[in-house]
Design a protein around this motif. Structure first.
Motif, PDB file in Angstrom:
ATOM      1  N   CYS A   1      36.789  35.793  14.039  1.00  0.00           N
ATOM      2  CA  CYS A   1      35.438  35.897  14.604  1.00  0.00           C
ATOM      3  C   CYS A   1      35.247  35.028  15.839  1.00  0.00           C
ATOM      4  O   CYS A   1      35.648  33.873  15.859  1.00  0.00           O
ATOM      5  CB  CYS A   1      34.417  35.476  13.533  1.00  0.00           C
ATOM      6  N   ILE A   2      34.647  35.591  16.893  1.00  0.00           N
ATOM      7  CA  ILE A   2      34.370  34.813  18.102  1.00  0.00           C
ATOM      8  C   ILE A   2      32.889  34.449  18.191  1.00  0.00           C
ATOM      9  O   ILE A   2      32.411  34.028  19.239  1.00  0.00           O
ATOM     10  CB  ILE A   2      34.842  35.542  19.384  1.00  0.00           C
TER      11      ILE A   2
ATOM     12  N   GLY B   1      27.659  37.215  17.512  1.00  0.00           N
ATOM     13  CA  GLY B   1      26.348  37.511  16.936  1.00  0.00           C
ATOM     14  C   GLY B   1      26.026  38.992  16.836  1.00  0.00           C
ATOM     15  O   GLY B   1      24.970  39.363  16.329  1.00  0.00           O
ATOM     16  N   ALA B   2      26.925  39.866  17.317  1.00  0.00           N
ATOM     17  CA  ALA B   2      26.606  41.297  17.317  1.00  0.00           C
ATOM     18  C   ALA B   2      26.358  41.829  15.905  1.00  0.00           C
ATOM     19  O   ALA B   2      25.484  42.663  15.686  1.00  0.00           O
ATOM     20  CB  ALA B   2      27.739  42.089  17.987  1.00  0.00           C
TER      21      ALA B   2
ATOM     22  N   ILE C   1      28.779  38.145   9.077  1.00  0.00           N
ATOM     23  CA  ILE C   1      29.911  37.207   9.130  1.00  0.00           C
ATOM     24  C   ILE C   1      29.597  35.944   8.338  1.00  0.00           C
ATOM     25  O   ILE C   1      30.463  35.395   7.643  1.00  0.00           O
ATOM     26  CB  ILE C   1      30.323  36.883  10.596  1.00  0.00           C
TER      27      ILE C   1
HETATM   28  S1  SF4 Z   1      30.480  40.858  15.400  1.00  0.00           S
HETATM   29 FE1  SF4 Z   1      30.167  39.203  13.897  1.00  0.00          FE
HETATM   30  S2  SF4 Z   1      32.198  38.943  12.973  1.00  0.00           S
HETATM   31 FE2  SF4 Z   1      32.538  40.113  14.834  1.00  0.00          FE
HETATM   32  S3  SF4 Z   1      32.996  38.534  16.366  1.00  0.00           S
HETATM   33 FE3  SF4 Z   1      30.800  38.923  16.490  1.00  0.00          FE
HETATM   34  S4  SF4 Z   1      29.873  37.357  15.156  1.00  0.00           S
HETATM   35 FE4  SF4 Z   1      32.057  37.482  14.634  1.00  0.00          FE
END
Ligand code: SF4
Lengths: 204, 446
Positions: free
Chosen positions: B296-297, B300-301, B325
């Protein structure tokens, strides 16, 4: 065992080193150019001037800088002042404490790479004279050769100058400082510059 | 929770819309990238490779950072991290520190620890500053104060910074904060930042912000401390391009953050200390079925698209990282009251998986947890049992629903003795219809 060794040991115990790196990214050949970069820069709140001939640079820059400074302090790296000649800018020694630059109205610095896909400009630590300068000033003016435009981040990082990572900061700046932390309303000038002006310089 | 800040009837709707707007911006930005599915696959492959070679890359990073003049520290857990930071600050006689956004330091509860030892910590990201003044945790990993209305923020600033009462204009409020924080930047003796990426081949840390606050924090004071989890490592500078192209687009729909600083070694006259923290991450790594969550980066998506997060808000999770997440990490990294049961609080709709820029199949991970060790919340089990009992008795159920529809203010408002009060602290019940569905159908058919 130290925390370092126990962390590394635990990591080693749970990994096999079997998954390969996928290799270089097959970047599609986008075409980049100053105009493309300018278009993107505007969408991130930046402004652009030029391209201008190197010989005309000081003449074009002077009124812009004077207008933005409206009497305030204008600072440029010593080497840049030499190149620009007479003007409203004063050179900054690269060993002065950053706190002395707190009231800078306009900073003029050299940029090394411009990225078309996101309007980012790479500023080399050594060109910023004092690391904090590009973030403390009210208006940041960046001089860029039109030849420094690359299409995307892959090429931008591939084009990093040899010594880019030897000078503490290499910063990609895309437009002025901004925030949308209050009800998602975009506000320019959160901490750093309230305006960013990129000045293109024609290839010789 | 501060009494000054109170939820209002439309807050859930406003939160939902604000958060979903980020999701829409993300869609537009990603669609503009011609190769974005390839990019996503590539990012996932780099992460899988890195995690599988993590020890080597951590060592490489340490050696390179050291060669560049940085000092690298290792912390097994939050406690050790906090002690390392405190030692550094005490060694340098630091009383005032500025900090830019770092979810890791939220995880470690660094601020209260330092404050109990006499160090004044100022969060400098505007959103983080707002929640710091409100004495509450961030509710989102990218936009920490997204749950607050402008009038609440104006009131907070009025109390703490003596700004004019009743000010609600975002531009003016931001300007007040800028001026207050500028003086704190100039006054600070140390700056702490998070780390978005740590490049093994060069020992470089990469810090992304839109405000430029991290850059001021690491270029004004002579002491820079950077805190990072072991999961922040990427192998090469080339790899960084992939993640920079994905991060801001996924987070806010920007093409890149306004500032992306690559920092290698200390300022000429200063010191750079990098603290590498495990904090439970090696335990995730040990479990091959969960490992990929470490890719995970923190864009926040998945929060922005999650139907549960959008309506419940970040505080309902009781963890520094909320959303899908957060629910995946919580059973191991979490410490909040409902950490173990968070994987249950999901619809498994898969929307999170479809937006994740590094290809983490979050809904499958949530399901993994449900099969595995996640223990159901005893309260929840009790509640569900009551619901099942009631639903098996249609006549009684109808009668109860009739009462609930009329008596809902008794449940949905906070009053002393309301058993639901604790639950309502972080959420708001939807508007109740005046009559139950059954009653409505009956009256229509008549
Ligand atoms: S969508 Fe969620 S799990 Fe994927 S990188 Fe972004 S914060 Fe991390």
């Amino acid at each position: 065992m130290s925390s370092r060794d126990s962390i590394l040991q635990r990591v080693r115990q749970s990994t096999q080193k079997r998954v390969e790196h996928p290799g270089a990214f097959p970047s599609p050949a986008l075409r980049g150019g100053w105009r493309g970069f300018e278009d993107r820069l505007v969408t991130v709140g930046g402004e652009s001037i030029g391209p201008v001939a190197r010989t005309q640079l000081a003449r074009v820059l002077r009124p812009v800088v004077e207008h933005r400074a409206s009497g305030g302090r204008v600072i440029a790296a010593a080497s840049l002042c030499l190149e620009l000649g007479e003007g409203p800018w004063t050179p900054v020694a690269d060993d002065i404490p950053p706190h002395d630059l707190e009231d800078v109205a306009v900073a003029v610095v050299r940029g090394s790479i411009a990225v078309m896909e996101n309007g980012a400009i790479g500023i080399h630590g050594k060109d910023a004279a004092v690391q904090a300068l590009p973030f403390l000033c009210e208006t940041l003016v960046v001089l860029l050769s039109v030849e420094s435009v690359v299409p995307d981040m892959h090429e931008a990082l591939a084009a990093l100058p040899e010594d880019a990572l030897h000078h503490r900061h290499f910063t990609w700046v895309s437009g002025p400082s901004k925030t949308a932390d209050i009800e998602q309303t975009l506000v320019i000038g959160a901490h750093g510059p309230r305006a960013l002006i990129a000045v293109g310089i024609d290839a010789e | 929770m501060s009494l000054l800040l109170q939820y209002q009837p439309n807050d859930v709707k406003r939160h939902d819309e604000a958060v979903f707007d980020l999701r829409l911006r993300r869609d537009r930005a990603m669609q503009e990238v011609p190769d974005f599915t390839v990019l996503k696959r590539h990012a996932a492959a780099i992460k899988a490779h890195t995690l599988d070679h993590l020890a080597d890359y951590l060592e490489m990073f340490e050696a390179k950072a050291h060669a560049a003049g940085a000092k690298v520290h290792w912390a097994a857990d939050a406690k050790e991290h906090n002690e390392i930071v405190l030692n550094l600050l005490q060694h340098h006689g630091v009383r005032r520190m500025v900090k830019s956004k770092s979810m890791l330091t939220e995880e470690c509860q660094l601020n209260p620890f330092l404050e109990s030892h006499g160090v004044e910590v100022t969060d400098t990201d505007l959103g983080e500053r707002i929640v710091q003044l409100g004495n509450e945790p961030p509710s989102h990993i990218v936009v920490p104060a997204i749950h607050r209305r402008r009038d609440e923020i104006g009131e907070l600033f009025h109390r703490h910074m003596n700004t004019p009462a009743g000010e609600t204009d975002p531009a003016r409020l931001t300007e007040y904060a800028r001026q207050d924080l500028r003086s704190r930047f100039l006054d600070a003796q140390a700056g702490l930042t998070g780390v978005n990426f740590a490049i093994a081949e060069t020992g470089t840390i990469v810090v992304c912000t839109n405000e430029g606050n991290a850059d001021l924090g690491m270029s004004l004071p002579p002491l820079h401390i950077a805190s990072m989890g072991i999961d922040k490592i990427i192998p090469t500078v080339d790899d960084l391009a992939i993640f920079l192209r994905l991060l801001a687009r996924s987070a806010t729909g920007q093409h890149i953050t306004a500032y992306t600083s690559m920092v290698t070694g200390p300022l000429r006259s200063g010191e750079l200390h990098i603290v590498i923290v495990d904090g439970g991450r090696t335990r995730l790594l040990e479990d091959p079925s969960k490992r990929r969550a470490l890719g995970c980066i923190r864009c926040g998506a998945c929060l922005n698209t999650c139907p549960v997060y959008r309506r419940a808000g970040g505080h309902a999770y009781g963890e520094p990282v909320p959303g899908p997440i957060g629910s995946v990490l919580a059973p191991i990294l979490g410490s909040g009251p409902v950490a173990a049961s968070l994987p249950q609080a999901s619809t498994l709709c898969g929307s999170c998986t479809s937006v994740c820029p590094v290809g983490i199949d979050l809904h499958k991970l949530l399901l993994e947890w449900r099969h595995g060790t996640a223990k159901p919340d005893p309260d929840l089990r009790y509640g569900l049992r009551i619901a099942a009992w009631l639903m098996a008795r249609p006549a009684l159920y109808r009668r109860v629903m009739k009462v609930v529809c009329r008596g809902h203010p008794l449940i949905s408002k906070r009053w002393p003795g309301n058993p639901a009060s604790r639950w309502l602290d972080a959420r708001e019940l939807p508007e109740f219809p005046p009559m139950s569905y059954y009653e409505k159908r009956r009256s229509e058919n008549r």
